[in-house]
Design a protein around this motif. Structure first.
Motif, PDB file in Angstrom:
ATOM      1  N   PRO A1169      51.243  35.515  39.701  1.00 49.97           N
ATOM      2  CA  PRO A1169      51.139  34.786  38.435  1.00 49.97           C
ATOM      3  C   PRO A1169      49.981  35.345  37.612  1.00 49.97           C
ATOM      4  O   PRO A1169      49.017  35.897  38.169  1.00 49.97           O
ATOM      5  CB  PRO A1169      50.847  33.349  38.849  1.00 49.97           C
ATOM      6  N   LEU A1170      50.072  35.194  36.299  1.00 49.31           N
ATOM      7  CA  LEU A1170      49.077  35.776  35.392  1.00 49.31           C
ATOM      8  C   LEU A1170      47.665  35.372  35.797  1.00 49.31           C
ATOM      9  O   LEU A1170      46.745  36.181  35.782  1.00 49.31           O
ATOM     10  CB  LEU A1170      49.386  35.303  33.965  1.00 49.31           C
ATOM     11  N   GLY A1171      47.499  34.101  36.182  1.00 52.62           N
ATOM     12  CA  GLY A1171      46.162  33.601  36.495  1.00 52.62           C
ATOM     13  C   GLY A1171      45.535  34.288  37.697  1.00 52.62           C
ATOM     14  O   GLY A1171      44.331  34.233  37.902  1.00 52.62           O
ATOM     15  N   GLU A1172      46.374  34.941  38.542  1.00 55.40           N
ATOM     16  CA  GLU A1172      45.807  35.551  39.753  1.00 55.40           C
ATOM     17  C   GLU A1172      45.754  37.067  39.666  1.00 55.40           C
ATOM     18  O   GLU A1172      45.240  37.727  40.550  1.00 55.40           O
ATOM     19  CB  GLU A1172      46.661  35.152  40.963  1.00 55.40           C
ATOM     20  N   GLN A1173      46.306  37.621  38.559  1.00 54.49           N
ATOM     21  CA  GLN A1173      46.431  39.077  38.536  1.00 54.49           C
ATOM     22  C   GLN A1173      45.081  39.790  38.531  1.00 54.49           C
ATOM     23  O   GLN A1173      44.944  40.880  39.053  1.00 54.49           O
ATOM     24  CB  GLN A1173      47.262  39.492  37.315  1.00 54.49           C
ATOM     25  N   PHE A1174      44.061  39.175  37.902  1.00 51.73           N
ATOM     26  CA  PHE A1174      42.788  39.894  37.778  1.00 51.73           C
ATOM     27  C   PHE A1174      41.690  39.188  38.578  1.00 51.73           C
ATOM     28  O   PHE A1174      40.527  39.301  38.291  1.00 51.73           O
ATOM     29  CB  PHE A1174      42.403  40.010  36.292  1.00 51.73           C
ATOM     30  N   ARG A1175      42.147  38.412  39.579  1.00 56.57           N
ATOM     31  CA  ARG A1175      41.170  37.646  40.330  1.00 56.57           C
ATOM     32  C   ARG A1175      40.528  38.515  41.393  1.00 56.57           C
ATOM     33  O   ARG A1175      41.199  39.357  42.004  1.00 56.57           O
ATOM     34  CB  ARG A1175      41.905  36.504  41.030  1.00 56.57           C
ATOM     35  N   LYS A1176      39.221  38.299  41.591  1.00 61.11           N
ATOM     36  CA  LYS A1176      38.541  39.085  42.616  1.00 61.11           C
ATOM     37  C   LYS A1176      38.824  38.448  43.979  1.00 61.11           C
ATOM     38  O   LYS A1176      38.706  37.238  44.132  1.00 61.11           O
ATOM     39  CB  LYS A1176      37.034  39.040  42.312  1.00 61.11           C
ATOM     40  N   ASP A1177      39.207  39.260  44.947  1.00 58.23           N
ATOM     41  CA  ASP A1177      39.556  38.686  46.249  1.00 58.23           C
ATOM     42  C   ASP A1177      38.316  38.252  47.011  1.00 58.23           C
ATOM     43  O   ASP A1177      37.294  38.928  47.021  1.00 58.23           O
ATOM     44  CB  ASP A1177      40.312  39.721  47.091  1.00 58.23           C
ATOM     45  N   VAL A1178      38.459  37.100  47.662  1.00 59.51           N
ATOM     46  CA  VAL A1178      37.373  36.603  48.512  1.00 59.51           C
ATOM     47  C   VAL A1178      37.748  36.949  49.948  1.00 59.51           C
ATOM     48  O   VAL A1178      38.874  36.687  50.372  1.00 59.51           O
ATOM     49  CB  VAL A1178      37.260  35.061  48.384  1.00 59.51           C
ATOM     50  N   HIS A1179      36.808  37.561  50.698  1.00 65.06           N
ATOM     51  CA  HIS A1179      37.121  37.894  52.093  1.00 65.06           C
ATOM     52  C   HIS A1179      36.259  37.046  53.012  1.00 65.06           C
ATOM     53  O   HIS A1179      35.034  37.112  52.961  1.00 65.06           O
ATOM     54  CB  HIS A1179      36.866  39.379  52.355  1.00 65.06           C
ATOM     55  N   ILE A1180      36.905  36.247  53.846  1.00 67.00           N
ATOM     56  CA  ILE A1180      36.151  35.426  54.804  1.00 67.00           C
ATOM     57  C   ILE A1180      36.448  35.983  56.191  1.00 67.00           C
ATOM     58  O   ILE A1180      37.609  36.072  56.595  1.00 67.00           O
ATOM     59  CB  ILE A1180      36.576  33.943  54.713  1.00 67.00           C
ATOM     60  N   ARG A1181      35.378  36.368  56.897  1.00 63.51           N
ATOM     61  CA  ARG A1181      35.601  37.002  58.204  1.00 63.51           C
ATOM     62  C   ARG A1181      35.846  35.951  59.273  1.00 63.51           C
ATOM     63  O   ARG A1181      35.302  34.846  59.221  1.00 63.51           O
ATOM     64  CB  ARG A1181      34.348  37.802  58.602  1.00 63.51           C
TER      65      ARG A1181
END
Length: 1213
Positions: A1169-1181
């Motif tokens: 979806p448009l709202g997620e296209q440029f979102r920075k990914d969060v990485h949780i280990r």
């Protein structure tokens, strides 16, 4: 890093934040400031000290919020790379901020509290419980400092539950670790929440109660004012505790909610009477009472039917209602109403013939309070109770309870009031109106709500009458008698139909309307429930006589009267001698006029009455033909008399009456007699239709335009219409042919059909072959019908459109009503009844062309089922249809092509016997499908190009804009085409095929998320026949796979689940070209790119891609090449998947695991979806596992070997 560096940077950041938030800044400055702040967050190595400095209490709220945002950003995006000491430093400082870094609970801004709690939750998500075992203890210690800290702790616990359980925004293993640890500590958490709630509420109550107790003191003000902030602080904590509880009650073990003799529920009931806390308490109660789960665990919830709980719930409702309409109290009432509904549902679930739960002692009290909500002025509250009433009336045990049975008359009385359509937000003619202003934006909004509410009430009333049919009938009779004698009150608004007549808002009409709905519901139910000899025939016939003798000139009231005649008609089956009276009442209404011989156009209200009378006659003839048959001659003479005057009835009305006659003639059960009758009936039509002039007009577009008057220029477009009579003659013929084809049938019982001469033989399969008495008459008129269709199609040629007169340039356009239906625009309420049906002669012409076109295709669609082999064996039928119905399709607009496919092609194909597939269906569908694919591809190409252009300049936002209408039409046409292909090709085994194409305004949101297509979706005989012809097969496959990337989610999902795989499976055995295989696979991946953001489509498309890859990859290495082009694909993972797939010796992994692996491989082409296209990914280990997985042993008997030898053998090489 020096202190100067930090303070220098902080000064710049403060300036930047001020520029961003200052409304006077120019856009350029604001963008530069924003860029500076974002780059700082991303790149600066000293974010933590700067963030902490900006978050100090001395800064302004905006700056502090930004400082805390920096810290949140650090935790979310940099945590994995931070040294351990820095993490500890940050954690301690954040906990310090909670301890003493915020303003007091009443002064602090809510967005600061929110971001602070978010930072802690982000750290918890990364470190708890493995690396931060004491987290809960630390929070507990903080909360002991005071209200400010306790509230923040509540926020943290709520946010944690939302992220981990409700929204599940973290990796599976972390989520599991945290949820399991929360569950293990739930007792502590709940006791903490309950204690905080109890202590703060008690303090709050003491203080709020204090001034009243201290009246004797000389200075009550001082205590009051000094206590006020303290009391408010306690109240705030109470609200926070309730909000947090609401986040947990939904999912924790029910035992926590019912622990300690349901202490929590008892507290919540108490708080219902505390104005500041009642909404939060009701919310929690509602969530608790709505819990599903094992019935055994839910039993303690029945405590809410106890004396104490009932008392608190009812007194809270009375108090809230007693204070008039205040938004806060009204919201609370809605919650309470939901609580009572949920309680009813729990009772219905727990009480059963096999359970030990008793009907509660307070059941009567519960019903009374529930009835109070059903009789409340708010229409919304009334409607909220209906589903629960239905559940109670349906329940196997409760429906026999004397208390509930005693409630039925009261419920029906309440319904009599509730069915009256009042409460429009724009009006003030009922107490409901002011409530409606809270609940509805407009009258149209309210109208839509009320119509569905009324339908729901109808259902529930019928259930109530199943338990007590006589009471309902008695009440309906009383109300009907009252309405028949009550004086007419038209109210302040006069109808435009005529002086002194009702409009749809008139007090008299809304009462008549409600009474009619009531009587219709209860009478129909009574006939279903009571035995024949128990029916109160005399009472029913008395009512019928009163209705038949009632005279009115008001079209709206007369329409209600006709419905009552239909509702009471079943009584005539006991007293057939009343039939002639009923018939003459209905026939009088067929020719109803407000002013006799008036030249003005009829209003919709008048047209509705006439149409209503016609359909009542048809319904009577359809449902009670045996009853009407003895009076056939009388009926026939009535109709002949009406038909003799050409101007008395509209064409539709004439045909309705003829249809009624045809329905009765089916009862002759004698082929020759019925054939002779139909010949006589259709003689005038045949004379007109086959005349030399008509033949000329129907076969020449120019002559046709002139005959119907579409080439004229008209001076007075409202009154003058010289060619009206010509048009009505064509309409009359077409309507009559349609009526006869639709209604004439052979007897259903084979013996009767045989005796009457309808049976002509048997198919090879043993199925009987019947002949229809209308065949000869209809086929005689068939050539001219096809000529008319050909002419009509040719009218859309540019040179013909140019010949239309000035007044009629838009005669072939859509009617406004059709446009509004497609765009989903509501109709204005009043206009529906008061305006003339067609305002101008242009609208009349549009209506004529539209109806004519539809009806011609309805005839062709009905011809197959009606005349069967006599129709399918017409010489050269395929060629004739191709040269008429399918001619000039290029110029035919989408809104005409759609009905053609739906009402003609689809029924023709579905009713065609397999013997005629080769000669008729394939030669017709082949060229059609090829053409439709070409047409849709072009249309979608235009739409896609347009949307690319629109991104550059702002699109026209007007919802009626032509583009929007066109686009919606292309969508609807696409659905129609894909539905047609699916119906032709795929059999419905296992899949409940939805052949009714979605309603006009069908929203794509209501998408199912189930995926796997029905395992048994096989090709039909026709499907196999079509796929054997190469060009047709290609057209079908190409259309199906291209359509996956057209921007219509609904069509994509249906095609993916029902059509794509069965079609492809059919050609797998042949020699598919590698390019074709790659193209199909790419088509599915393109579909994922377009529709990946919709869960339902995404799941279906992934499944299809997986099926294709698994089935075809072993034969076509090209598919791997396609996979390699997917963005961000992990090559080694693909190799691994491929090797497992190609090596049958390897043990097959479970289907779900393989599919998940495949989905991970193609993630790069799944659209977001448009709202997620440029979102920075969060990485949780993931952290070290909390719980070691014990592998279950392979053989249980190994463990039974006492010496432990068995265990050793497992580990031997």
């Amino acid at each position: 890093m020096s202190a100067e560096q930090v303070s220098g940077l902080c000064e710049q950041l403060v300036k930047a934040v001020t520029v961003i938030m200052d409304p006077a800044s120019t856009q350029r400055y604001r963008l530069e400031a924003l860029k500076f702040c974002e780059e700082f967050k991303e790149k600066c190595p000293i974010c933590v000290p700067c963030g902490l400095k900006l978050a100090e209490k001395t800064q302004t709220a905006i700056v502090r919020h930004f400082g805390l945002q920096i810290l949140e950003h650090v935790v979310k995006f940099r945590w994995n790379n931070m040294p351990r000491l820095e993490k500890v430093y940050l954690k301690n400082n954040v906990m310090g901020l909670i301890s003493n870094g915020t303003q007091s609970i009443l002064e602090e801004e809510s967005h600061i509290k929110d971001v602070l709690s978010r930072i802690v939750v982000e750290m918890i998500k990364r470190e708890w419980p493995q690396h931060w075992p004491d987290m809960l203890k630390e929070l507990d210690t903080l909360s002991k400092q005071g209200e400010t800290q306790t509230e923040l702790v509540m926020f943290i616990l709520l946010r944690l539950a939302e992220d981990v359980v409700t929204f599940q925004t973290l990796p599976t293993q972390r989520r599991r670790d945290i949820q399991q640890t929360l569950t293990q500590n739930m007792e502590k958490i709940f006791s903490f929440l309950l204690t905080a709630l109890q202590q703060n509420v008690n303090k709050y109550r003491r203080m709020v109660g204090a001034p009243q107790e201290q009246e004797a003191l000389t200075t009550p003000q001082k205590t009051d004012l000094a206590q006020e902030p303290k009391a408010q602080a306690n109240c705030r904590v109470g609200i926070a505790a309730l909000n947090t509880l609401a986040g947990y009650i939904d999912w924790v073990a029910l035992s926590h909610i019912t622990a300690d003799n349901c202490k929590l529920l008892e507290m919540l009931c108490l708080l219902l009477n505390e104005p500041e806390l009642q909404i939060g308490a009701a919310e929690c109660l509602l969530i608790a009472v709505s819990r599903k789960g094992k019935l055994e665990d839910r039993k303690p919830l029945m405590v809410l039917f106890g004396d104490v709980a009932m008392h608190y719930i009812l007194s809270a409702a009375q108090t809230a209602d007693g204070e008039g309409l205040v938004e806060k109290h009204y919201v609370f009432l809605k919650r309470l109403c939901q609580v009572l509904c949920a309680l009813g549902s729990q009772l219905c679930a727990l009480l059963g013939s096999d359970s030990d739960v008793e009907t509660p002692a307070n059941f009567g009290k519960y019903l009374d309070s529930f009835l109070a909500f059903t009789t409340h002025p708010s229409q919304f509250l009334r409607s909220s109770t209906q589903i629960t009433w239905g559940a109670l009336f349906r329940h196997e045990v409760l429906s026999r309870d004397p208390l509930l049975l005693a409630m039925i008359p009261k419920y029906l009385r309440a319904s009599m009031t509730n069915l009256v359509k009042v409460g429009f937000p724009s009006k003030a003619d009922s107490p409901s109106c002011e409530y409606s202003r809270f609940d509805f934006d407009s009258d149209e909004d309210f109208n839509a709500f009320f119509n569905s509410f009324r339908a729901q009430q109808g259902e529930v009333m019928r259930m109530a009458c199943r338990l007590d049919p006589r009471t309902g009938f008695q009440m309906a009779g009383e109300w009907l008698k009252y309405q028949l004698t009550a004086p007419v009150d038209t109210g302040p608004m006069n109808s435009k139909t005529g002086e002194g007549l009702c409009s749809i808002f008139s007090p008299s009409f809304v009462q008549w309307d409600a009474m009619t709905f009531f009587s219709e519901s209860v009478i129909s139910q009574m006939f279903r429930t009571l035995d024949k000899d128990e029916i109160p025939v005399n009472d029913g016939i008395d009512l019928l006589q009163l209705v038949l003798n009632f005279e009115t000139k008001d079209p709206l009231i007369l329409s209600c009267v006709l419905t009552n005649v239909s509702a009471l008609f079943p009584f005539v089956t006991y007293r057939p001698e009343y039939l002639p009276q009923v018939l003459s009442k209905l026939f009088a209404s067929v020719t109803f006029e407000v002013v006799e011989e008036s030249k003005a156009p009829r209003t919709r209200a008048v047209k509705n009455v006439r149409r209503h009378a016609c359909s009542s006659i048809i319904k009577m003839c359809r449902d009670y033909p045996h009853l009407v048959l003895p009076n056939f001659e009388m009926l026939y003479n009535h109709v002949k008399q009406l038909l003799s005057n050409e101007l008395l009835l509209t064409q539709m009305e004439k045909c309705a009456l003829m249809e009624a006659l045809v329905l009765i003639s089916n009862q002759f059960k004698d082929y020759e007699r019925q054939k002779a009758f139909l010949e006589e009936l259709m003689a005038p039509v045949a004379g007109l239709w086959l005349s030399a002039e008509m033949q000329r007009v129907l076969s020449d577009p120019e002559a046709f335009i002139s005959y119907v008057g579409a080439d004229n220029k008209i001076a007075d477009p409202v009154l003058e219409d010289p060619s009206g009579l010509n048009r009505s003659r064509i309409s009359f013929c077409v309507y009559t042919i349609l009526g006869v084809v639709k209604r004439a049938r052979w007897p259903a019982a084979m013996e009767e059909a045989k005796a009457g001469g309808f049976l002509v033989g048997f198919m090879p399969s043993g199925a009987p072959i019947y002949r229809n008495p209308c065949t000869e008459q209809v086929l005689k008129l068939f050539d001219n019908l096809l000529a008319l269709i050909r002419t009509h199609n040719n009218l859309y040629m540019p040179e013909m459109v140019a010949k239309l007169g000035e007044t009629f340039a838009k005669a072939l356009d859509m009617l406004e009503v059709e446009k509004n239906a497609i765009l989903g625009l509501p109709q204005p309420l009043l206009e529906l009844y008061d305006s003339p049906v067609y305002k101008t002669v242009l609208e009349r012409m549009q209506g004529f062309f539209c109806t004519l076109y539809d009806n011609c295709f309805h005839i062709l669609g009905n011809a197959g089922p009606s005349m069967q082999q006599d129709f399918y064996t017409v010489e050269g039928l395929a060629t004739q249809l191709l040269s008429s119905a399918f001619i000039n399709l290029n110029n035919i607009p989408d809104y005409r092509l759609r009905p053609m496919l739906r009402v003609f092609v689809k029924p023709l194909v579905l009713s065609c016997p397999p013997e005629y597939y080769e000669t008729l269906v394939c030669p017709m569908l082949g060229p059609l499908f090829t053409y439709l694919h070409m047409r849709l591809s072009q249309k979608w190409q235009v739409i896609n190009q347009r949307s690319m252009l629109c991104e550059d300049d702002a699109a026209d936002d007007n919802p009626e804009s032509q583009e929007m209408l066109e686009e919606q039409l292309v969508r609807l046409l696409t659905r129609e085409v894909m539905d047609l292909i699916t119906v032709c090709c795929v059999s419905k085994k296992g899949a409940e095929h939805n052949s009714a194409v979605a309603a006009e305004g069908d929203d794509d949101e209501a998408m199912a998320t189930e995926v796997a297509p029905p395992a048994s979706a096989e090709l039909t005989e026709l499907g196999k026949c079509l796929t054997q012809q190469e060009d047709v097969c290609t057209a079908l496959l190409v259309t199906a796979y291209t359509s996956l990337s057209w921007k219509d989610t609904l069509s994509c999902q249906r095609t993916t689940t029902q059509l794509c795989w069965p079609l492809l499976k059919q050609v797998l055995s042949g020699n598919l070209l590698p390019d074709a295989v790659s193209w199909f696979f790419t088509g599915v991946l393109k579909g994922l790119q377009t529709h990946g953001q919709h869960d339902g489509c995404m799941a279906a498309l992934v499944h299809l891609a997986f099926q294709i890859y698994e089935a075809l990859r072993p034969r076509y290495a090209e598919l791997k090449a396609v996979m390699e082009q997917i963005p961000d694909i992990q090559k080694d993972s693909l190799e691994q998947f491929d090797s497992k797939l190609l090596n049958p010796a390897l043990q097959k992994v479970a289907d779900k695991r393989r599919k998940d692996h495949f989905k991970r491989l193609i993630t790069g082409c799944i659209g977001k979806p448009l709202g997620e296209q440029f979102r920075k990914d969060v990485h949780i280990r993931n952290l070290p596992s909390l719980f070691k997985k014990v592998k279950p042993s392979l053989e249980t008997d190994v463990l039974e070997n006492e010496d432990g030898e068995g265990l050793n053998t497992l580990f031997e090489p």
